[in-house]
Design an enzyme around this catalytic site. Structure first.
Site, PDB file in Angstrom:
ATOM      1  N   HIS A 185       0.841  -1.207   0.000  1.00 15.80           N
ATOM      2  CA  HIS A 185       0.000   0.000   0.000  1.00 15.80           C
ATOM      3  C   HIS A 185       0.874   1.255   0.000  1.00 15.80           C
ATOM      4  CE1 HIS A 185      -3.812   2.084   1.786  1.00 15.80           C
ATOM      5  NE2 HIS A 185      -3.252   2.794   0.829  1.00 15.80           N
ATOM      6  N   ASN A 210      -4.614   5.968  -7.458  1.00 18.03           N
ATOM      7  CA  ASN A 210      -5.280   7.281  -7.425  1.00 18.03           C
ATOM      8  C   ASN A 210      -4.315   8.387  -7.842  1.00 18.03           C
ATOM      9  OD1 ASN A 210      -3.836   6.905  -5.005  1.00 18.03           O
ATOM     10  ND2 ASN A 210      -5.087   8.393  -3.910  1.00 18.03           N
ATOM     11  N   ASP A 218      -8.756   2.926  -3.751  1.00 14.92           N
ATOM     12  CA  ASP A 218      -8.190   3.649  -2.603  1.00 14.92           C
ATOM     13  C   ASP A 218      -7.914   5.104  -2.957  1.00 14.92           C
ATOM     14  OD1 ASP A 218      -7.133   4.088  -0.027  1.00 14.92           O
ATOM     15  OD2 ASP A 218      -5.118   4.008  -0.868  1.00 14.92           O
ATOM     16  N   ASP A 229       0.785   2.728   3.686  1.00 13.82           N
ATOM     17  CA  ASP A 229      -0.009   3.843   3.155  1.00 13.82           C
ATOM     18  C   ASP A 229       0.890   5.065   2.979  1.00 13.82           C
ATOM     19  OD1 ASP A 229      -2.064   5.379   2.190  1.00 13.82           O
ATOM     20  OD2 ASP A 229      -3.177   5.509   4.075  1.00 13.82           O
TER      21      ASP A 229
HETATM   22 ZN   LIG Z   1      -6.870   4.830   1.819  1.00 14.89          ZN
END
Ligand SMILES: [Zn+2]
Lengths: 417, 305
Positions: A53, A87, A145, A298
């Site tokens: 991620h 994204n 995401d 993340d």
């Molecule tokens: Zn997220």
């Protein structure tokens, strides 16, 4: 032929020698000659970490990060493989973009890139993207995401379609309407600071819905960056019921809380938000008891000036790919043990993705990392390979820093080099 | 004395008392034919208003000029901030121009803290988001003290959109410090339960809230709250929570009425009550000038005065 001398295996104090032939591991302690010798400095050798991620921002937001800086940063963090989030601008919903990213990353020679593609066109949550073509182009998973999947029916269809391709779908599980304009955890601190809050139930309500959709479709669903005790407990119960669900937590949700926002520093603004110390403790228990499958960072780079804005207008996100392992090792090695920690960064992440568990056995890809578990070093953001030269852990003294990352038998990172 | 006024977190009752005492002196200055003293001569004060508020800005600018300071105004609307310049860059630029103090208004809670951090100059929070508006609370408390002599043991009730009100938050910090009890009242959707603490009680029952109050403050209600789902209608709000003569029957005899302005007459407050002798609304504005002069004096000149 390459040999790495003066290294240890996890759980052993014995000094050993690892032989690498081309892009594969040849074996341990062999009686053969090598062309190149690397000194592991007494470090612990583990399979290269897998990041499932990360936001690498290319294409479109290269001022924040690009493939070169992001994958170099990943290698410096001990990662051999990175799953990038789609994204970007444009969104990775086109097979051509997947191919371009993969080709460019292969030329760079840092960590391997496995791009995730959007589940829906433009990540709009309305029409499915060309999932089969995206997979053919090299997409590693599907996710919207950065956005939340508000339409439950579209998520159902996406899960069914992805399942037929044997691909996992990962979700940013927050009810966007319940989250509303919240910029931090809703509670005592948000009210004291006068900032709009995002309630814990925005996450758990959405996780509850998504569990039911996974139950319905029997498709593999991965829940990203869980932040609350409530949602984690729902996942724990769903797993016990046999629902095919996995989840990850992020280093910041384990090590920081909403109390850190009291100084109004937007470095701590992240989605989902930093929660309470009780939530952080529950997430750590989830790591211990196996409810949490993997640690994902993340990693969300931004420019410093964006993060110097006020808490309403600054963007969400904490960059962490270069400090994730040492941070987790320093804080939690006593609680979790080294083996468990390494698993969360390697085989756990592979299991989420549906990949073979990485090993250091003969014949395995020569993707490996050497960790220096003893030397203490402070987090120094100005030395980051990432373009995001800030960190909520700046100045914190950590152990467990990677000193060497090998990807397909090539040196992708070497400390001091 | 604290070098900045961001909120009341690190302020004491004695320091607030000193502000009030100096405000009494400033009132005398304002009563003179030449309403000006040289206290801040040679200093440059920047009113950095990232959010519009003509009334508050004028009050601060007049306060600075009455003490002979130079005033520069930064209005965000016409600035590069809308082109993405960071708050930090803006403040560092203004700082480099030789500004001695900042008066900050911003739509984001905490912005005044950031300005203070980036400039290291005395900073007065003129309203940040829904968090704090300390000079408004000071002038409210000063106005009440003028009437009561002391706030000790007084019950002050604040009615309206507490959730989005920096005035309510700052008053709920300051008034208990001065010995008063505060009751916050409004519809449940506009009354965050986390605000309850020592000296502050919450209720959605306006009759209960006003019972025995020594003063009642009505908060401005914004029409947008209705569309955002906090309320059924403005009419419903007015029927339930309007501060009017009938409601004031429940308060102490002769209880006062306040409003931070600007008012929506006949929404959160009845027009006739606002115009009645028990309303201190005009006096609040007058006192605001003296209180702000006093605050500027203490932060820029006074040393523990
Ligand atoms: Zn997220």
């Amino acid at each position: 032929m390459l040999k790495i001398v003066n290294v240890k295996r996890v759980g052993s104090d014995a000094e050993e020698v690892l032989f690498v032939d081309g892009d594969k591991i040849l074996g341990w302690n062999l009686a053969v000659d090598a062309d190149v010798t690397l000194d592991g400095g007494g470090g612990t050798i583990v399979p290269a970490l897998i990041e499932l991620h990360a936001h690498l921002r290319e294409p479109g937001q290269e001022e924040k990060e690009d493939l070169a800086s992001g994958l170099a940063a990943a290698a410096a963090g001990g990662y051999g493989t990175v799953v990038s989030m789609p994204n970007t601008s444009p969104v990775v919903d086109d097979p051509a973009i997947v191919r371009q990213l993969a080709e460019k990353a292969a030329r760079l020679g840092f960590a391997r890139l496995r791009p995730a593609a959007a589940l829906t066109k433009g990540q709009q949550g309305k029409e499915l993207a060309e999932l089969a073509l995206l997979k053919d182009a090299g997409a590693a998973m599907f996710t919207d995401d950065g956005r939340t999947n508000e339409d439950a029916r579209v998520l159902r269809l996406g899960l069914e379609y992805a399942s037929s391709l044997d691909m996992v779908v990962s979700v940013h599980a927050e009810d966007a309407t319940l989250r509303a304009d919240g910029v931090m955890h809703e509670g005592e601190v948000s009210e004291a600071l006068g900032l709009p809050g995002n309630p814990a139930e925005a996450e758990s309500a959405r996780v509850a819905r998504d569990i039911e959709i996974a139950r319905l479709t029997k498709a593999r669903l991965h829940v990203q960056h869980l932040s609350t005790a409530r949602a984690l407990d729902l996942v724990r119960r769903a797993k016990a019921d046999g629902v095919p669900i996995t989840c990850e937590v992020c280093p910041h949700h384990l090590t920081l809380t909403h109390e850190h926002l009291r100084g109004f520093d937007a470095q701590y603004k992240v989605a989902p938000p930093l929660r309470t110390s009780e939530d952080a403790a529950a997430l750590l228990r989830g790591l211990s008891d196996g409810t949490v499958d993997a640690v994902g960072t993340d990693h969300a780079p931004h420019t410093s000036s964006e993060k110097e804005r006020d808490l309403l207008t600054a963007p969400f996100g904490i960059p962490s790919i270069e400090v994730a392992f040492p941070l987790m090792y320093t804080r939690f090695a006593d609680t979790l043990g080294l083996q468990k920690l390494v698993d969360l960064f390697t085989s756990g992440a592979a299991r989420v993705m549906g990949w073979d568990a990485p090993t250091l056995e003969p014949g395995a890809p020569a993707d490996l990392t050497i960790l220096d578990l003893d030397t203490e070093r402070a987090v120094e953001p100005s030395t980051f390979r990432s373009k995001a030269k800030f960190s909520p852990w700046a100045g914190e003294v950590l152990r467990g820093w990677p000193t060497l990352t090998l990807v397909a038998g090539r040196v992708a990172f070497q400390r001091g080099a | 004395m604290t070098r900045s006024l961001l909120d009341f977190a690190d302020w004491t009752a004695e320091q607030v008392q000193a502000i009030f005492d100096t405000a009494d002196v400033m009132h005398e200055v304002l009563a003179r034919p030449v309403k000006k003293v040289p206290a801040l001569q040679g200093m440059t004060i920047c009113t950095a208003f990232f959010e519009n508020s003509t009334r508050t800005r004028l009050s601060f600018e007049l306060a600075a000029r009455r003490m002979s300071a130079d005033v520069v105004t930064f209005a965000a609307g016409a600035s590069s901030l809308s082109k993405g310049e960071s708050l930090r860059d803006t403040i560092e630029t203004l700082n480099a121009l030789g500004v001695d103090a900042f008066i900050v208004r911003h739509e984001a809670s905490g912005a005044a803290h950031l300005v203070n951090k980036y400039s290291a100059k005395p900073t007065i929070n003129a309203g940040d988001g829904r968090r704090a508006h300390p000079t408004q609370a000071l002038l409210d408390a000063y106005t009440l003290r003028e009437k009561f002599g002391s706030l000790e043991g007084k019950k002050i009730t604040i009615v309206g959109d507490v959730r989005h009100s920096r005035v309510a938050r700052s008053n709920a910090e300051l008034l208990p410090m001065l010995g008063a009890s505060v009751t916050l009242c409004g519809p449940a959707t506009l009354l965050p339960k986390e605000l309850a603490r020592r000296g502050v009680t919450l209720t959605t029952d306006v009759n209960e809230a006003v019972k025995g109050a020594d003063a009642v403050m009505a908060l401005r209600l914004q029409r947008e709250r209705m569309n955002a789902g906090y309320l059924g209608s403005l009419e419903e709000y007015a029927a339930t929570y309007q501060v009017n003569e009938a409601l004031m029957e429940r308060a102490r005899d002769g209880a006062f009425v306040l409003h931070p302005g600007p008012m929506n007459r006949d929404v959160e407050i009845s027009g006739s009550l606002a115009d009645s002798p028990r309303a201190l609304i005009v006096r609040q504005v007058e006192n605001g000038l003296a209180v702000r002069m006093s605050v500027l004096y203490h932060l820029l000149v006074g040393r523990g005065a």
